[in-house]
Design a protein around this motif. Structure first.
Motif: not given
Length: 96
Positions: A23-29
């Motif tokens: 969530k913090h780094l914009g990673g893939s859900r």
């Protein structure tokens, strides 16, 4: 072999932490869900390997995030450079 409750607790903690990092780094859900869907590790060396995998995902996300930040900085800089041309003229009641 380690205590199952310990391994399950550590596995859950690792999955939760990876979720927060994404969530913090914009990673893939989707990548987080694939990671979480793995069966819990049964032995400590397996847990350490999963920690390594989670760290590799976070490192990649951080690199992708840095690339997006650089793009955003370039856009912001272009906006600052065009600042005088983008502002409307100042209105003053003294000239009315």
């Amino acid at each position: 072999m380690m205590n199952d409750s310990f391994m399950n607790s550590e596995w859950q903690s690792l999955c939760d932490h990876l979720d927060e990092v994404s969530k913090h780094l914009g990673g893939s859900r989707e990548e987080v869900m694939q990671f979480r869907d793995q069966p819990p590790p049964q032995r400590y060396p397996e847990l350490l390997e999963r920690v390594r995998q989670a760290a590799a995902l976070a490192t990649r996300w951080r690199g992708e995030s840095a690339t997006h930040q650089q793009d955003d900085e370039l856009i912001d800089e272009a906006g600052r450079e065009s600042f005088p041309a983008s502002d409307p003229p100042t209105f003053s009641h003294a000239h009315a």
